[in-house]
Design a protein around this motif. Structure first.
Motif, PDB file in Angstrom:
ATOM      1  N   GLU A   7       3.183 -10.276  -8.452  1.00  0.00           N
ATOM      2  CA  GLU A   7       3.580 -11.430  -7.655  1.00  0.00           C
ATOM      3  C   GLU A   7       2.407 -12.297  -7.202  1.00  0.00           C
ATOM      4  N   GLN A  42      -5.782  -4.139  -2.167  1.00  0.00           N
ATOM      5  CA  GLN A  42      -6.015  -4.880  -0.942  1.00  0.00           C
ATOM      6  C   GLN A  42      -7.051  -4.175  -0.067  1.00  0.00           C
ATOM      7  N   THR A  81      -2.070 -12.209  -6.043  1.00  0.00           N
ATOM      8  CA  THR A  81      -3.358 -11.582  -5.756  1.00  0.00           C
ATOM      9  C   THR A  81      -4.272 -12.649  -5.167  1.00  0.00           C
ATOM     10  N   GLU A 131      -5.445  -9.814  -0.633  1.00  0.00           N
ATOM     11  CA  GLU A 131      -4.024  -9.481  -0.695  1.00  0.00           C
ATOM     12  C   GLU A 131      -3.692  -9.134  -2.138  1.00  0.00           C
ATOM     13  N   HIS A 132      -2.794  -8.186  -2.327  1.00  0.00           N
ATOM     14  CA  HIS A 132      -2.469  -7.753  -3.689  1.00  0.00           C
ATOM     15  C   HIS A 132      -1.025  -7.257  -3.719  1.00  0.00           C
ATOM     16  N   LYS A 133      -0.152  -8.033  -4.348  1.00  0.00           N
ATOM     17  CA  LYS A 133       1.250  -7.671  -4.524  1.00  0.00           C
ATOM     18  C   LYS A 133       1.514  -7.633  -6.026  1.00  0.00           C
ATOM     19  N   THR A 134       1.697  -6.443  -6.564  1.00  0.00           N
ATOM     20  CA  THR A 134       1.866  -6.239  -7.994  1.00  0.00           C
ATOM     21  C   THR A 134       2.902  -7.193  -8.576  1.00  0.00           C
TER      22      THR A 134
END
Length: 164
Positions: free
Chosen positions: A86, A61, A88, A81-84
């Motif tokens: 879940e 992010q 991107t 945004e970057h949520k492993t």
């Protein structure tokens, strides 16, 4: 669909649409996420967009990332945004043409920023990957033809890997 907007001069900019594509993949989200972003498998599954595609940068992010073709042309972007495993979100900021970044020309400002979002949803049989991408009319047909092929390649890579 996003509506027409006006720039400071009052002239109309091109309309962008949000296109959506999805694939059900018989592999856990962690495998789909890792396969999608791995530099080597990325070159494979993105080939329907441009043979030999690759990226320069990191999937974190706030970080800049470049999506490139072998010719040296591509897109300059940042990870919004970057949520492993879940979600991107990529914020496309402009073009790279002949190695030169363009984020300020009138043609780029007509569409930028544009977003490309990947959502990874757990299902009883694996993962549903949903891709939402903003596109101008100029690129809508190419994107609409390439994404289903790219998702099938990604699905094959993930499912082959899940048997191991």
């Amino acid at each position: 669909m996003l509506g027409r907007t006006q720039n400071a001069r009052g002239t109309h900019m091109p309309t962008t649409k949000q296109l959506q594509f999805s694939a059900d993949i018989a592999a856990p989200a962690s495998r789909v996420f890792q396969t999608m972003l791995d530099p080597e498998s990325y070159k494979d599954w993105t080939s329907p967009f441009a043979e030999g595609s690759y990226y320069e940068g990191v999937w974190q992010q706030g970080q800049r990332i470049k999506f490139m073709s072998p010719s040296g042309d591509g897109m300059v972007s940042e990870i919004a945004e970057h949520k492993t495993n879940e979600f991107t979100s990529i914020r496309h900021l402009g073009y790279i043409i002949n190695g030169v970044e363009d984020t300020q020309s009138e043609s780029v400002r007509a569409w930028a920023p544009a977003y490309e979002n990947y959502t990874f949803i757990a299902t009883p049989t694996g993962t549903r990957l949903v891709v939402d991408q903003d596109a101008t009319e100029e690129f809508e047909q190419n994107i609409s033809e390439a994404w289903p092929k790219a998702l099938q390649r990604l699905k094959a890579l993930c499912e082959a890997g899940s048997a191991a």
